[in-house]
Design a protein around this motif. Structure first.
Motif, mmCIF file in Angstrom:
data_model
loop_
_atom_site.group_PDB
_atom_site.id
_atom_site.type_symbol
_atom_site.label_atom_id
_atom_site.label_comp_id
_atom_site.label_asym_id
_atom_site.label_seq_id
_atom_site.Cartn_x
_atom_site.Cartn_y
_atom_site.Cartn_z
ATOM 1 N N TRP A 1 72.286 84.918 87.316
ATOM 2 C CA TRP A 1 71.045 84.350 87.560
ATOM 3 C C TRP A 1 70.298 84.142 86.392
ATOM 4 O O TRP A 1 70.290 84.881 85.403
ATOM 5 N N ILE A 2 69.612 83.004 86.382
ATOM 6 C CA ILE A 2 68.414 82.513 85.542
ATOM 7 C C ILE A 2 67.240 82.295 86.281
ATOM 8 O O ILE A 2 67.105 81.540 87.117
ATOM 9 N N VAL A 3 66.370 83.157 86.003
ATOM 10 C CA VAL A 3 64.960 83.385 86.853
ATOM 11 C C VAL A 3 63.992 82.783 85.966
ATOM 12 O O VAL A 3 63.704 83.248 84.889
ATOM 13 N N PHE A 4 63.427 81.719 86.369
ATOM 14 C CA PHE A 4 62.568 80.973 85.779
ATOM 15 C C PHE A 4 60.815 81.057 86.489
ATOM 16 O O PHE A 4 60.997 80.783 87.456
ATOM 17 N N ASP A 5 59.860 81.670 85.661
ATOM 18 C CA ASP A 5 58.873 81.607 86.166
ATOM 19 C C ASP A 5 57.832 81.187 84.986
ATOM 20 O O ASP A 5 57.342 81.842 84.134
ATOM 21 N N ASP A 6 57.350 79.851 85.259
ATOM 22 C CA ASP A 6 56.890 79.068 84.155
ATOM 23 C C ASP A 6 55.613 79.821 83.745
ATOM 24 O O ASP A 6 54.689 79.842 84.566
ATOM 25 N N ARG B 1 57.311 77.282 74.149
ATOM 26 C CA ARG B 1 56.660 76.510 74.905
ATOM 27 C C ARG B 1 56.270 77.208 76.314
ATOM 28 O O ARG B 1 54.939 76.804 76.692
ATOM 29 N N THR B 2 56.913 77.872 76.823
ATOM 30 C CA THR B 2 56.590 78.480 78.192
ATOM 31 C C THR B 2 56.558 79.795 78.238
ATOM 32 O O THR B 2 56.385 80.600 79.392
ATOM 33 N N THR C 1 60.373 71.966 83.278
ATOM 34 C CA THR C 1 59.036 71.931 82.243
ATOM 35 C C THR C 1 59.866 71.432 80.862
ATOM 36 O O THR C 1 59.184 71.262 79.928
ATOM 37 N N GLY C 2 61.049 71.055 80.899
ATOM 38 C CA GLY C 2 61.901 70.645 79.747
ATOM 39 C C GLY C 2 62.393 71.514 78.947
ATOM 40 O O GLY C 2 62.255 72.695 79.280
ATOM 41 N N PRO C 3 63.042 71.044 77.774
ATOM 42 C CA PRO C 3 63.808 72.028 77.046
ATOM 43 C C PRO C 3 62.646 72.890 76.482
ATOM 44 O O PRO C 3 61.543 72.877 76.159
ATOM 45 N N ASP C 4 63.228 74.250 75.850
ATOM 46 C CA ASP C 4 62.457 75.125 75.258
ATOM 47 C C ASP C 4 63.320 75.914 74.000
ATOM 48 O O ASP C 4 64.495 75.852 73.987
#
Length: 215
Positions: free
Chosen positions: A112-117, A99-100, A77-80
């Motif tokens: 861990w870095i967990v990303f859920d857009d 943004r997200t 998603t790009g930077p935030d």
């Protein structure tokens, strides 16, 4: 929104430690975080709950840690721009992205870095408030628990052995798990959150994940 405040108060119970929010924070973050989060701050401050298992974060105080863990983070998603909303006694953070939305979890002791857009859920103020509601409903002692290397829950044992943490401290392990340290009670200490979590960022490799294993 007041009904949600009542519900979450019943769910969390009374604050373990109440930390009033500085008045200037409201203006600083108005329009940056959802209105519901501002109301939560107004009612609860940056307080700890359930014997310090879970906390509402002062985003200013936690920004150096957030910046360290999100530096040069490459996401589809790009930077935030991220800020800490909640954290556990072990430093597991839930972050809000401008943004997200409520898309990022950082679990420092695992790297861990967990990303859920959640960027598709940013269209209206109600959409953004719903993200806050969902995040705060997960704040419980069960969510905050960490299973040690001996396959037993750590929090109740550390609370008994070491006493409770404060707004600027965490339960940590010496040496750090990434350096071969064991996640067991006798290796645990109450440590300065900023120093310890930034140290973990330096010694623990970051793994970006799409699912939330939490512990």
């Amino acid at each position: 929104m007041s009904s949600f405040i009542d519900e979450i108060s019943d769910f969390w119970g009374a604050p373990y430690k109440s930390i009033p929010i500085p008045a200037e924070r409201y203006e600083k973050y108005r329009g940056i975080v959802p209105d519901l989060l501002l109301e939560v701050w107004r009612n609860f401050g940056f307080s700890g709950f359930q014997d310090g298992a879970v906390w509402l974060c002062d985003p200013d105080a936690w920004q150096p840690i957030v910046d360290a863990w999100t530096a040069n983070l490459s996401l589809a998603t790009g930077p935030d721009e991220w800020l800490a909303v909640t954290r556990t006694a072990f430093g597991h953070m839930t972050l809000w992205g401008r943004r997200t939305g409520m898309s990022l979890h950082i679990v420092p002791y695992r790297g861990w870095i967990v990303f859920d857009d959640c960027s598709a859920e940013m269209g209206t103020g109600e959409d953004r408030d719903i993200q806050v509601q969902a995040a705060l409903w997960t704040m419980s002692s069960e969510y905050a628990e960490v299973i040690g290397d001996d396959e037993k829950p750590l929090f109740p044992r550390l609370l008994k052995d070491l006493g409770p943490i404060d707004a600027d401290t965490v339960y940590g392990f010496v040496p750090a798990p990434a350096l071969g340290g064991a996640m067991i009670p006798r290796a645990a200490e109450i440590l300065d959150a900023n120093s310890y979590l930034q140290l973990l960022n330096e010694v623990t490799g970051r793994t970006v994940m799409a699912e939330n294993p939490y512990n």
